[in-house]
Design an enzyme around this catalytic site. Structure first.
Site, PDB file in Angstrom:
ATOM      1  N   ASP A   7       0.979  -1.374   0.218  1.00  0.00           N
ATOM      2  CA  ASP A   7      -0.129  -0.402   0.506  1.00  0.00           C
ATOM      3  C   ASP A   7       1.578   1.610   0.182  1.00  0.00           C
ATOM      4  O   ASP A   7       1.970   1.652   0.832  1.00  0.00           O
ATOM      5  CB  ASP A   7      -0.886  -0.331   1.509  1.00  0.00           C
ATOM      6  N   GLU A  67      -0.850  -0.937  -4.583  1.00  0.00           N
ATOM      7  CA  GLU A  67      -2.485  -0.528  -5.282  1.00  0.00           C
ATOM      8  C   GLU A  67      -2.027   0.675  -6.426  1.00  0.00           C
ATOM      9  O   GLU A  67      -1.088   1.285  -6.165  1.00  0.00           O
ATOM     10  CB  GLU A  67      -2.901   0.322  -4.474  1.00  0.00           C
ATOM     11  N   ASP A 140      -2.957   0.625   7.311  1.00  0.00           N
ATOM     12  CA  ASP A 140      -2.142   0.803   5.935  1.00  0.00           C
ATOM     13  C   ASP A 140      -1.461  -0.649   6.217  1.00  0.00           C
ATOM     14  O   ASP A 140      -1.026  -1.523   4.960  1.00  0.00           O
ATOM     15  CB  ASP A 140      -0.738   1.868   6.657  1.00  0.00           C
TER      16      ASP A 140
END
Length: 162
Positions: A7, A67, A140
């Site tokens: 992430d 991502e 996260d």
């Protein structure tokens, strides 16, 4: 096979590590790399590069899932996330590790069945899917695990239809 989910973030970069054997996904690790807001941009990028380099070298992933950068109303945030993504891409290229990217919608759908799931729903499902004793924290790191899970699920589906 080791899958490394990322992430990307400038202040906090979350990661999750899964071991894949056939249709089985096992939790290996998760965590974050943080930079100090007071530090200049170059130093923060250096910290991300060095610490992420150490983590990647420690786990030796076969593939990295990350991502995708989505449009942000805050251009400063989008730029800094883009810089963090650049570090991930550079480290992967230096090690010849393939990188796969997924949208937040794809990740949520793979983990919860709904592309509109909340962060809490994603955390709860990751806890269940990976048989964790507690919710993975911080958010996260949980997102890093969700990204890795999404990639594992997509890999399995793709493999079945190949």
């Amino acid at each position: 096979m080791i899958i490394f989910g990322v992430d990307p973030g400038f202040g906090i970069l979350g990661y999750g590590v899964l071991s894949v054997s056939g249709n089985s996904f096992q939790h290996v690790s998760h965590g974050t790399i943080q930079t100090e807001k007071q530090q200049n941009i170059a130093l923060r990028l250096k910290v991300l590069y060095e610490e992420l380099s150490n983590v990647i070298d420690n786990f030796k992933p076969s593939e990295i899932a990350m991502e995708k950068l989505f449009f942000s109303r805050n251009i400063t945030t989008a730029i800094s996330v883009g810089e963090a993504r650049g570090i991930v891409l550079l480290l992967a290229a230096q090690r010849n590790i393939p990188v796969f990217e997924y949208t937040p919608h794809e990740i949520k759908k793979a983990v919860t069945g709904s592309g509109k799931a909340s962060k809490k729903d994603v955390q709860q499902m990751i806890k269940i899917l990976l048989n964790l004793k507690e919710l993975p924290k911080p958010d996260d790191a949980a997102d890093g695990l969700a990204i890795a899970w999404c990639h594992c699920a997509v890999r399995n589906i793709t493999r079945r239809f190949s």
